[in-house]
Scaffold this active site. Structure first.
Site, mmCIF file in Angstrom:
data_model
loop_
_atom_site.group_PDB
_atom_site.id
_atom_site.type_symbol
_atom_site.label_atom_id
_atom_site.label_comp_id
_atom_site.label_asym_id
_atom_site.label_seq_id
_atom_site.Cartn_x
_atom_site.Cartn_y
_atom_site.Cartn_z
ATOM 1 N N ASN A 107 -37.890 70.775 18.409
ATOM 2 C CA ASN A 107 -38.580 72.070 18.280
ATOM 3 C C ASN A 107 -39.793 72.131 19.205
ATOM 4 O OD1 ASN A 107 -40.207 70.295 16.830
ATOM 5 N ND2 ASN A 107 -40.551 71.687 15.114
ATOM 6 N N ASP A 181 -38.865 78.868 6.958
ATOM 7 C CA ASP A 181 -38.401 77.649 7.625
ATOM 8 C C ASP A 181 -37.098 77.141 7.020
ATOM 9 O OD1 ASP A 181 -40.493 77.353 9.493
ATOM 10 O OD2 ASP A 181 -41.780 76.424 7.999
#
Length: 436
Positions: A107, A181
């Site tokens: 990420n 998330d």
């Protein structure tokens, strides 16, 4: 012994090797989902560790040097390697791990990936069968492509969640931290699985990308479309288009939510069971087109409010169940933690901390009949498995010590942290087998 050895071949992803370079929540949680399917996970942290390790108090939790509940939420069943990717030795070890991997999940932002030589274009040439997966705040294109983002800003704020879940006229809501998330993690895990499947047919790797903003838009499907037809959000519960899809307060101050999309079909029944039989077949309220035309939604809602407040939730629960009306008390997390349903289906699992005692940890919801409930091993301190994995790559003890001295890697030198496997409630009761 690595965590992988303790999994003992469990799961449909047994034998799949994932290298993770992720921090915070969405991307690590993606990998946690795959770890509960049996994948071997090597989580690569910088020498200072995943930034999520600093968040315990900010999330309302406590932590010690070896126990960290907020890290556990996203990082069960993983092996922990700590590398300085800006060093020559650390970068080399990373490439050696990637050379053996099926999937690389990250990420990082694009510029950092290019600088480290682990961007998609570079790794595609080196490892053509590798699945390269990236979690982003925003998409790959557009003005925000290089903007850092968390679920609070990408999902809750820009994705509309905070401003449409609230009651009309109230302040924006504050969703539980990282709610977006975990939604994104589920989508991303599905994409990685699809890429792995496609590789079995093509023999070629793939680039898989997911972003938090896009997940919020996807989740807001109906609201986005309805807004374009003049039915915007947020809404007031006093004016919802379908009064049978609404919240109501009971005599004992409990709130319940009813979801009866087929208003027209069940209108008369609902009028009967709520003591409003005088409104049966009312031409202005008996179906949704009539209700929309008459604009009497607030009137019907008031009829129902006056009825539901006359009995306790338990009394209404019995009546509504008898008539198969989909409904539920509006739970808080304290209710969920005490809910037998959550443990019977392994949605929550009890774990035991030395410092904090017994706690319930949420589990990923997929199950496979051939494997049953997955094993669960908690996280480890920074660099816990570094030495073990470097030895597997052929490094000697002397080389490892020299690399650590040069701050290219970090090895753990503290007390052993046991690989305790916490079974599910049904496994503990002998009602389900442990296939690990």
């Amino acid at each position: 012994m690595s965590v992988t050895d303790k999994l003992n071949g469990y799961g449909p992803l047994s034998g799949v090797k994932i290298v993770e370079l992720c921090e915070w929540v969405a991307a690590p949680a993606t990998v946690r989902v795959l770890s509960e399917m049996g994948a071997e996970v090597i989580k690569v942290e910088p020498l200072h560790g995943d930034a999520q390790r600093t968040q315990g108090p900010g999330f309302g939790c406590e932590q010690t040097e070896v126990e960290d509940p907020t890290i556990d939420l996203n990082n069960t069943n993983k092996n922990w390697v700590s590398l300085n990717l800006k060093s020559e030795d650390g970068a080399r070890v990373m490439q050696e791990l990637l050379a053996q991997a099926d999937v690389f999940v990250n990420n990082l932002r694009d510029k950092a990936l290019v600088k480290l030589g682990i961007d998609y274009a570079t790794l595609k040439e080196k490892y053509p069968t590798l699945i390269w997966a990236q979690m982003r705040g925003y998409g790959e294109f557009g003005p925000e492509r290089d903007t850092p983002g968390y679920d609070a800003v990408c999902w809750a704020a820009r994705g509309g969640v905070a401003n449409v879940f609230r009651e009309d006229g109230a302040a924006p809501s504050i969703p539980p931290q990282a709610f977006g998330d975990y939604n994104a993690a589920s989508v991303m895990a599905g994409g990685i699985l699809a890429a792995l499947f496609n590789r079995t047919r093509t023999g070629v790797g793939e680039k898989v990308v997911c972003n938090l903003y896009g997940v919020a838009i996807w989740g807001g499907n109906i609201g986005v479309m309805a807004t374009q037809f003049g039915a915007p959000y947020p809404k007031s519960r006093k004016r919802v288009p379908n009064p049978f899809n609404n919240t109501y307060k009971t005599k004992d101050d409990k709130w319940m939510l009813i979801c009866m999309p087929q208003y027209d079909k069940y209108y008369n029944m609902m009028m009967e069971i709520t003591g409003n039989s005088d409104h049966v077949d009312d031409p202005e309220t008996w179906n949704l087109p009539a209700l929309k035309s008459s604009e009497k939604q607030p009137v019907v809602i008031e009829w129902l409010e006056d009825a539901f407040v006359t009995k306790t939730f338990d009394e209404w629960d019995e009546i509504l169940r008898e008539h198969e009306v989909p409904h539920q008390k509006c739970f808080r997390y304290t209710d969920i933690i005490a809910d037998e349903e959550a443990y019977a289906n392994d949605s929550l699992r009890w774990i035991e901390y030395e410092a904090f005692g017994k706690k319930a940890i949420p589990m990923s919801p997929l199950r496979f009949d051939s494997y049953g409930d997955p094993p669960l091993i908690l996280s480890k301190p920074i660099g816990y498995h570094t030495e073990e994995f470097l030895q597997k790559l052929g490094y000697s003890s002397e080389q490892i010590a020299a690399m650590e001295s040069a701050e290219a890697i970090k090895c753990y030198h503290g007390q052993d942290v046991p690989d305790t496997i916490f079974p599910s409630t049904r496994q503990n009761a002998g009602e389900a087998k442990c296939k690990w």
